[in-house]
Design a protein around this motif. Structure first.
Motif, PDB file in Angstrom:
ATOM      1  N   VAL A 150       0.870  -1.173   0.000  1.00  0.00           N
ATOM      2  CA  VAL A 150       0.000   0.000   0.000  1.00  0.00           C
ATOM      3  C   VAL A 150       0.910   1.227   0.000  1.00  0.00           C
ATOM      4  CG1 VAL A 150      -1.773   1.296   1.219  1.00  0.00           C
ATOM      5  CG2 VAL A 150      -1.827  -1.208   1.234  1.00  0.00           C
ATOM      6  N   TYR A 151       0.678   2.108  -0.951  1.00  0.00           N
ATOM      7  CA  TYR A 151       1.506   3.307  -1.095  1.00  0.00           C
ATOM      8  C   TYR A 151       0.760   4.499  -0.512  1.00  0.00           C
ATOM      9  CZ  TYR A 151       4.927   0.874  -3.935  1.00  0.00           C
ATOM     10  OH  TYR A 151       5.916   0.015  -4.361  1.00  0.00           O
ATOM     11  N   TYR A 152       1.478   5.259   0.310  1.00  0.00           N
ATOM     12  CA  TYR A 152       0.901   6.398   1.008  1.00  0.00           C
ATOM     13  C   TYR A 152       1.606   7.687   0.602  1.00  0.00           C
ATOM     14  CZ  TYR A 152      -1.077   2.906   4.187  1.00  0.00           C
ATOM     15  OH  TYR A 152      -1.770   1.845   4.721  1.00  0.00           O
ATOM     16  N   CYS A 153       0.814   8.705   0.364  1.00  0.00           N
ATOM     17  CA  CYS A 153       1.339  10.053   0.130  1.00  0.00           C
ATOM     18  C   CYS A 153       1.556  10.723   1.481  1.00  0.00           C
ATOM     19  CB  CYS A 153       0.344  10.832  -0.710  1.00  0.00           C
ATOM     20  SG  CYS A 153       0.860  12.506  -1.138  1.00  0.00           S
ATOM     21  N   ASN A 154       2.619  11.494   1.566  1.00  0.00           N
ATOM     22  CA  ASN A 154       2.970  12.160   2.825  1.00  0.00           C
ATOM     23  C   ASN A 154       3.305  13.616   2.568  1.00  0.00           C
ATOM     24  OD1 ASN A 154       5.690  13.029   4.421  1.00  0.00           O
ATOM     25  ND2 ASN A 154       4.272  11.976   5.786  1.00  0.00           N
ATOM     26  N   ALA A 155       2.871  14.480   3.490  1.00  0.00           N
ATOM     27  CA  ALA A 155       3.232  15.901   3.441  1.00  0.00           C
ATOM     28  C   ALA A 155       3.790  16.296   4.797  1.00  0.00           C
ATOM     29  CB  ALA A 155       2.027  16.754   3.091  1.00  0.00           C
ATOM     30  N   LEU A 156       4.923  16.969   4.781  1.00  0.00           N
ATOM     31  CA  LEU A 156       5.558  17.430   6.007  1.00  0.00           C
ATOM     32  C   LEU A 156       5.330  18.925   6.156  1.00  0.00           C
ATOM     33  CD1 LEU A 156       7.357  16.795   8.439  1.00  0.00           C
ATOM     34  CD2 LEU A 156       9.333  17.303   6.989  1.00  0.00           C
ATOM     35  N   VAL A 157       4.678  19.312   7.247  1.00  0.00           N
ATOM     36  CA  VAL A 157       4.421  20.710   7.551  1.00  0.00           C
ATOM     37  C   VAL A 157       5.047  20.988   8.913  1.00  0.00           C
ATOM     38  CG1 VAL A 157       2.682  22.482   7.922  1.00  0.00           C
ATOM     39  CG2 VAL A 157       2.272  20.658   6.240  1.00  0.00           C
ATOM     40  N   GLY A 158       6.157  21.701   8.904  1.00  0.00           N
ATOM     41  CA  GLY A 158       6.887  21.884  10.154  1.00  0.00           C
ATOM     42  C   GLY A 158       7.381  20.538  10.642  1.00  0.00           C
ATOM     43  N   THR A 159       6.891  20.117  11.783  1.00  0.00           N
ATOM     44  CA  THR A 159       7.246  18.805  12.319  1.00  0.00           C
ATOM     45  C   THR A 159       6.066  17.844  12.292  1.00  0.00           C
ATOM     46  OG1 THR A 159       6.746  19.560  14.552  1.00  0.00           O
ATOM     47  CG2 THR A 159       9.029  19.776  13.808  1.00  0.00           C
ATOM     48  N   THR A 160       5.015  18.218  11.587  1.00  0.00           N
ATOM     49  CA  THR A 160       3.802  17.394  11.524  1.00  0.00           C
ATOM     50  C   THR A 160       3.718  16.671  10.193  1.00  0.00           C
ATOM     51  OG1 THR A 160       2.629  18.935  12.969  1.00  0.00           O
ATOM     52  CG2 THR A 160       1.291  17.402  11.675  1.00  0.00           C
ATOM     53  N   ASP A 161       3.467  15.363  10.275  1.00  0.00           N
ATOM     54  CA  ASP A 161       3.268  14.548   9.082  1.00  0.00           C
ATOM     55  C   ASP A 161       1.771  14.379   8.806  1.00  0.00           C
ATOM     56  OD1 ASP A 161       6.107  12.770   9.980  1.00  0.00           O
ATOM     57  OD2 ASP A 161       5.815  13.558   7.958  1.00  0.00           O
ATOM     58  N   TYR A 162       1.400  14.548   7.547  1.00  0.00           N
ATOM     59  CA  TYR A 162       0.041  14.271   7.104  1.00  0.00           C
ATOM     60  C   TYR A 162       0.099  13.103   6.115  1.00  0.00           C
ATOM     61  CZ  TYR A 162      -1.286  18.708   9.192  1.00  0.00           C
ATOM     62  OH  TYR A 162      -1.511  19.725  10.087  1.00  0.00           O
ATOM     63  N   TRP A 163      -0.946  12.268   6.147  1.00  0.00           N
ATOM     64  CA  TRP A 163      -0.975  11.060   5.345  1.00  0.00           C
ATOM     65  C   TRP A 163      -2.277  10.944   4.566  1.00  0.00           C
ATOM     66  CZ3 TRP A 163       3.438   8.255   5.292  1.00  0.00           C
ATOM     67  CH2 TRP A 163       4.329   8.425   6.348  1.00  0.00           C
ATOM     68  N   GLY A 164      -2.181  10.348   3.376  1.00  0.00           N
ATOM     69  CA  GLY A 164      -3.370   9.966   2.648  1.00  0.00           C
ATOM     70  C   GLY A 164      -3.864   8.613   3.129  1.00  0.00           C
ATOM     71  N   GLN A 165      -4.913   8.126   2.485  1.00  0.00           N
ATOM     72  CA  GLN A 165      -5.523   6.866   2.909  1.00  0.00           C
ATOM     73  C   GLN A 165      -4.808   5.647   2.321  1.00  0.00           C
ATOM     74  OE1 GLN A 165      -6.584   8.622   0.390  1.00  0.00           O
ATOM     75  NE2 GLN A 165      -6.991   7.140  -1.229  1.00  0.00           N
ATOM     76  N   GLY A 166      -3.965   5.877   1.324  1.00  0.00           N
ATOM     77  CA  GLY A 166      -3.210   4.793   0.710  1.00  0.00           C
ATOM     78  C   GLY A 166      -3.871   4.243  -0.540  1.00  0.00           C
ATOM     79  N   THR A 167      -3.052   3.712  -1.426  1.00  0.00           N
ATOM     80  CA  THR A 167      -3.536   3.062  -2.639  1.00  0.00           C
ATOM     81  C   THR A 167      -2.729   1.782  -2.838  1.00  0.00           C
ATOM     82  OG1 THR A 167      -4.026   3.365  -4.990  1.00  0.00           O
ATOM     83  CG2 THR A 167      -2.000   4.378  -4.178  1.00  0.00           C
ATOM     84  N   GLN A 168      -3.431   0.703  -3.142  1.00  0.00           N
ATOM     85  CA  GLN A 168      -2.794  -0.613  -3.254  1.00  0.00           C
ATOM     86  C   GLN A 168      -2.109  -0.779  -4.604  1.00  0.00           C
ATOM     87  OE1 GLN A 168      -2.692  -3.374  -0.957  1.00  0.00           O
ATOM     88  NE2 GLN A 168      -1.238  -4.160  -2.472  1.00  0.00           N
ATOM     89  N   VAL A 169      -0.873  -1.239  -4.565  1.00  0.00           N
ATOM     90  CA  VAL A 169      -0.135  -1.613  -5.763  1.00  0.00           C
ATOM     91  C   VAL A 169       0.236  -3.088  -5.633  1.00  0.00           C
ATOM     92  CG1 VAL A 169       1.995  -1.305  -7.077  1.00  0.00           C
ATOM     93  CG2 VAL A 169       0.764   0.692  -6.192  1.00  0.00           C
ATOM     94  N   THR A 170      -0.172  -3.869  -6.612  1.00  0.00           N
ATOM     95  CA  THR A 170       0.131  -5.293  -6.604  1.00  0.00           C
ATOM     96  C   THR A 170       0.864  -5.640  -7.896  1.00  0.00           C
ATOM     97  OG1 THR A 170      -1.841  -5.774  -5.292  1.00  0.00           O
ATOM     98  CG2 THR A 170      -0.813  -7.619  -6.452  1.00  0.00           C
TER      99      THR A 170
END
Length: 115
Positions: A92-112
Motif C-alpha cells: 500500500v503506497y501512502y502520500c505524505n506531506a511534512l508541515v513543520g514537524t507534523t506529518d500528514y498522510w493519505g488513505q493509501g492506494t494498493q499496488v500489486t
C-alpha cells in the motif's frame, strides 16, 4: 490542516509501470516536503521517495533508477512514476506531506505486482 488523496494503484505484471497521483488540499502553502511511503503486509512502513517545494528529489536505494517523483505546485499534485516494477514492490503506497514537524498522510492506494 492538509488533506491528501492518492489514486492510480492497481494490479500490474512484473516489468510493468504505474503512475500514482496525490492531490493535496487545505493549508497547502505550508507544505515543504512531500513524499511517498509504502507498507507491505507484515512489514513496517518504509520511505520511498521525497521532493521539496523547489524540486529537489531523493529516493530509497530499492527504487532508485526505477521510480520518479514529481510535483506540480500549480495543481497541488505529487506523482510517483513507477517503472520496471517487481513483485517486492507490492504494497500500500501512502502520500505524505511534512508541515513543520507534523506529518500528514493519505488513505493509501494498493499496488500489486504479480503475473
Amino acid at each position: 490542516q492538509v488533506q491528501l488523496v492518492e489514486s492510480g494503484g492497481g494490479l500490474v505484471q512484473p516489468g510493468g509501470s504505474l503512475r500514482l497521483s496525490c492531490a493535496a488540499s487545505g493549508s497547502i502553502f505550508s507544505i515543504y516536503t512531500m513524499g511517498w511511503y509504502r507498507q507491505a503486509p507484515g512489514k513496517l512502513r518504509e520511505w520511498v521517495a521525497a521532493i521539496t517545494r523547489g524540486g529537489a528529489t531523493n529516493y530509497a536505494d530499492t527504487v532508485k533508477g526505477r521510480f520518479t517523483i514529481s510535483r506540480d505546485n500549480a495543481k497541488n499534485m505529487v506523482y510517483l512514476q513507477m517503472n520496471s516494477l517487481k513483485p517486492e514492490d507490492t504494497a500500500v503506497y501512502y502520500c505524505n506531506a511534512l508541515v513543520g514537524t507534523t506529518d500528514y498522510w493519505g488513505q493509501g492506494t494498493q499496488v500489486t505486482v504479480s503475473s
